[in-house]
Design an enzyme around this catalytic site. Structure first.
Site, short mmCIF file in Angstrom:
data_model
loop_
_atom_site.label_atom_id
_atom_site.label_comp_id
_atom_site.label_asym_id
_atom_site.label_seq_id
_atom_site.Cartn_x
_atom_site.Cartn_y
_atom_site.Cartn_z
N ASP A 77 7.53 5.44 -0.46
CA ASP A 77 7.98 6.72 0.27
C ASP A 77 7.54 7.07 1.57
O ASP A 77 7.58 7.97 2.20
CB ASP A 77 7.63 7.97 -0.68
CG ASP A 77 6.09 8.21 -0.74
OD1 ASP A 77 5.32 7.26 -0.35
OD2 ASP A 77 5.58 9.42 -0.73
N VAL A 130 0.76 3.92 -3.60
CA VAL A 130 0.42 5.39 -3.80
C VAL A 130 1.63 6.40 -3.63
O VAL A 130 2.29 6.14 -2.66
CB VAL A 130 -0.52 5.47 -2.55
CG1 VAL A 130 -0.92 7.06 -2.40
CG2 VAL A 130 -1.83 4.68 -2.47
N GLU A 174 -3.14 9.06 4.04
CA GLU A 174 -3.78 7.74 3.44
C GLU A 174 -4.20 6.82 4.51
O GLU A 174 -5.12 6.05 4.53
CB GLU A 174 -2.50 7.29 2.46
CG GLU A 174 -2.21 7.80 1.56
CD GLU A 174 -0.61 7.34 0.92
OE1 GLU A 174 -0.44 6.19 1.21
OE2 GLU A 174 -0.04 8.35 0.35
N GLY A 199 4.34 5.95 -4.65
CA GLY A 199 5.68 5.23 -4.79
C GLY A 199 6.18 4.73 -3.29
O GLY A 199 5.25 5.12 -2.26
N HIS A 209 0.83 -1.11 -0.09
CA HIS A 209 0.08 0.21 0.06
C HIS A 209 0.79 1.09 -0.03
O HIS A 209 0.43 2.33 -0.48
CB HIS A 209 -1.15 0.09 1.22
CG HIS A 209 -2.13 -0.87 1.21
ND1 HIS A 209 -3.39 -0.32 1.03
CD2 HIS A 209 -2.26 -2.19 0.62
CE1 HIS A 209 -4.31 -1.31 0.62
NE2 HIS A 209 -3.57 -2.51 0.41
N ASP A 210 2.00 1.28 0.54
CA ASP A 210 2.91 2.34 0.47
C ASP A 210 3.31 2.52 -0.89
O ASP A 210 3.39 3.54 -1.43
CB ASP A 210 4.08 2.24 1.33
CG ASP A 210 5.15 3.15 1.39
OD1 ASP A 210 4.60 4.51 1.06
OD2 ASP A 210 6.39 2.99 1.41
N SER A 213 4.49 7.11 2.76
CA SER A 213 3.64 8.11 2.63
C SER A 213 2.44 7.43 3.39
O SER A 213 1.52 8.10 4.11
CB SER A 213 2.81 8.56 1.50
OG SER A 213 2.55 7.35 0.53
N ASP A 252 -5.58 -18.01 2.35
CA ASP A 252 -5.11 -19.15 1.91
C ASP A 252 -5.88 -20.21 2.69
O ASP A 252 -5.51 -20.33 3.99
CB ASP A 252 -3.73 -19.26 1.96
CG ASP A 252 -3.06 -20.74 1.49
OD1 ASP A 252 -4.14 -21.63 1.29
OD2 ASP A 252 -2.01 -21.12 1.56
N PRO A 273 -6.36 -1.23 -5.45
CA PRO A 273 -7.19 -2.34 -5.54
C PRO A 273 -7.89 -2.83 -4.24
O PRO A 273 -7.08 -2.99 -3.39
CB PRO A 273 -6.60 -3.37 -6.42
CG PRO A 273 -5.32 -2.65 -7.03
CD PRO A 273 -5.15 -1.44 -6.15
C1 HEM Z 1 -3.86 -7.26 -7.00
C2 HEM Z 1 -4.59 -6.53 -6.42
C3 HEM Z 1 -4.53 -6.77 -4.93
C4 HEM Z 1 -5.86 -6.67 -4.46
C5 HEM Z 1 -7.17 -6.45 -4.99
C6 HEM Z 1 -5.96 -6.88 -2.98
C7 HEM Z 1 -6.67 -7.01 -1.93
C8 HEM Z 1 -6.72 -7.26 -0.74
C9 HEM Z 1 -7.73 -7.47 0.08
C10 HEM Z 1 -9.19 -6.92 -0.15
C11 HEM Z 1 -7.16 -7.90 1.40
C12 HEM Z 1 -7.71 -7.94 2.70
C13 HEM Z 1 -8.27 -6.64 3.25
C14 HEM Z 1 -9.17 -6.80 4.34
O1 HEM Z 1 -10.33 -6.57 4.12
O2 HEM Z 1 -8.78 -6.76 5.51
C15 HEM Z 1 -5.73 -7.96 1.08
C16 HEM Z 1 -4.98 -8.23 1.95
C17 HEM Z 1 -3.64 -8.61 2.03
N1 HEM Z 1 -2.78 -8.40 0.91
FE1 HEM Z 1 -3.70 -7.89 -1.07
N2 HEM Z 1 -4.37 -7.17 -2.78
C18 HEM Z 1 -3.66 -7.13 -3.96
C19 HEM Z 1 -2.21 -7.22 -4.01
C20 HEM Z 1 -1.42 -7.25 -3.14
C21 HEM Z 1 -0.22 -7.28 -3.31
C22 HEM Z 1 0.58 -6.75 -4.41
C23 HEM Z 1 0.65 -7.81 -2.16
C24 HEM Z 1 1.88 -7.82 -1.48
C25 HEM Z 1 2.96 -7.51 -2.10
C26 HEM Z 1 -0.71 -7.73 -1.27
C27 HEM Z 1 -0.60 -8.22 -0.02
C28 HEM Z 1 -1.50 -8.66 1.01
C29 HEM Z 1 -1.42 -9.35 2.26
C30 HEM Z 1 -0.50 -9.81 2.98
C31 HEM Z 1 -2.79 -9.54 2.90
C32 HEM Z 1 -2.93 -9.86 4.19
C33 HEM Z 1 -2.97 -8.70 5.32
C34 HEM Z 1 -3.09 -9.13 6.59
O3 HEM Z 1 -3.28 -10.22 6.88
O4 HEM Z 1 -3.12 -8.30 7.43
N3 HEM Z 1 -1.87 -7.69 -1.96
N4 HEM Z 1 -5.31 -7.65 -0.23
#
Ligand code: HEM
Ligand code: NAG
Length: 338
Positions: free
Chosen positions: A92, A88, A103, A90, A84-85, A94, A256, A176
């Site tokens: 940085d 948005v 943010e 880059g 998330h950093d 933020s 997962d 996203p």
């Molecule tokens: C491709 C687009 C992506 C979407 C649409 C997306 C969406 C989401 C959403 C909706 C959640 C759960 C948020 C919540 O409701 O609590 C989540 C969690 C997470 N996302 Fe993504 N994500 C994306 C890409 C990524 C990327 C690129 C990474 C890391 C490089 C990432 C790492 C994670 C991790 C590790 C969690 C779990 C966080 C936690 O357990 O606290 N996501 N993501």
């Protein structure tokens, strides 16, 4: 008389010429050395803190490891914070700024967590090498260390990011959220220099961590106005999700369903069994642009490990601030300096 006329004409022509030269950018010196600014990413290096804070990475690693040993769920949260950093403005830091309208205070950021770990690391680094290690670098290295803690791959993190001074709440909503289509995801990644493979690989982070029900509950019933659940959701998995969870929007569910604590390729094998939790996860297996990558990764764990390292370095390099006049080294990751 004729002489005066010529003089006036000459002066007039001279003035016009001076005005033209000024308006086109001044007189160019002859043999001017071309000033080519280096690419900001090229100013990052593995040795950035070698002389100024040689223990920085060891301290970050030690702290991350200690926190995750107390609570393994923090690993996923740190990795997401880094995404998330970088997504948005880059990488940085933020996302760490904690002021009204930042943010971090946005609705879209409400389930981000792990900020206290970065603060804890920063506090120690400030005692050892004050005003030296950026919050953006701490977060990037911490995301790597968090991955390793859950048996994921290791990679070298290029360092030298500087911290931004701007953070705007509504920009957090551009990341996203889980309801987008694949085209929107691809475009979002492409705008940050990340390609379709990076999208599929980095989404593999969802092999750990949890989602709040808010982010996927639209799949459980009346999906897209059909009065039925999302047909790309396995029926048994759907029943489990409906029965066990989601009494409240902020109830948490493992991303997962197979091996939530291990950084493996179960995320991809789940998608092949219609057991992706977010619709954005499951869609990666139904779109012709991304599905071949899902197949390849589901069957080759070593491909995922190697490419995850590569794609994470790319993510960490997005729009970095590295030139001396850009950004700052924050003293407290929550606030800009003075
Ligand atoms: C491709 C687009 C992506 C979407 C649409 C997306 C969406 C989401 C959403 C909706 C959640 C759960 C948020 C919540 O409701 O609590 C989540 C969690 C997470 N996302 Fe993504 N994500 C994306 C890409 C990524 C990327 C690129 C990474 C890391 C490089 C990432 C790492 C994670 C991790 C590790 C969690 C779990 C966080 C936690 O357990 O606290 N996501 N993501
Ligand atoms: C995908 O989402 C984008 C942005 O939200 C939208 O403009 C586009 O129409 C959608 N494409 C499809 C095929 O639904």
């Amino acid at each position: 008389m004729k002489k005066l006329y010529l003089t006036v004409l000459f002066v007039f022509v001279f003035i016009v010429e001076v005005m033209v030269v000024v308006s086109v950018g001044g007189i160019q010196p002859v043999n001017r050395v071309p000033k080519i600014l280096p690419n900001p990413v090229d100013l990052l290096s593995f040795t950035h803190y070698l002389t100024t804070c040689p223990d920085a990475e060891a301290i970050i690693q030690r702290k991350v490891s200690a926190w995750i040993q107390k609570d393994y769920t923090l690993a996923a949260s740190i990795i997401r914070l880094h995404f998330h950093d970088c997504a948005v403005r880059g990488c940085d830091a933020s996302v760490l700024l904690n002021h009204r309208g930042s943010e971090r205070r946005a609705f879209a950021s409400r389930t981000l967590r792990g900020f206290h770990i970065i603060d804890d690391i920063k506090a120690e680094l400030e005692t050892i090498c004050p005003r030296t290690v950026s919050c953006a670098d701490i977060l990037t290295a911490a995301a790597r260390d968090a991955t390793v803690q859950l048996n994921g791959p290791f990679w070298q993190v290029p360092l030298g990011r500087r911290d931004g001074r701007i953070s705007i709440s509504k920009e957090a909503g551009m990341v996203p959220q889980g309801h987008e289509n694949v085209t929107a995801l691809i475009e979002f990644f492409q705008a940050r220099g990340l390609n379709i493979l990076d999208l599929v690989i980095l989404s593999g982070s969802h092999t750990i961590g949890r989602s709040s029900c808010y982010s996927f509950k639209h799949r459980l019933s009346n999906f897209n106005g059909t009065r039925k659940p999302d047909p790309s959701l396995d029926a048994n998995y759907l029943n489990i999700l409906k029965k066990k969870y989601c009494k409240r929007n902020l109830d948490l569910v493992d991303l997962d369903v197979t091996t939530p604590r291990v950084f493996d390729t179960a995320y991809y094998t789940n998608l092949k069994k219609k057991k992706g939790l977010l619709s954005t996860d499951q869609l990666l297996y139904s779109d012709g642009r991304t599905a071949p990558f899902v197949d390849a990764l589901a069957s080759q764990p070593s491909l995922f490990e190697n490419q995850f390292a590569v794609s994470m370095v790319k993510l960490g390099n997005v729009q970095v601030l590295t030139r001396p006049h850009e950004g700052e080294i924050r003293v407290n990751c929550n606030f800009v300096n003075y």
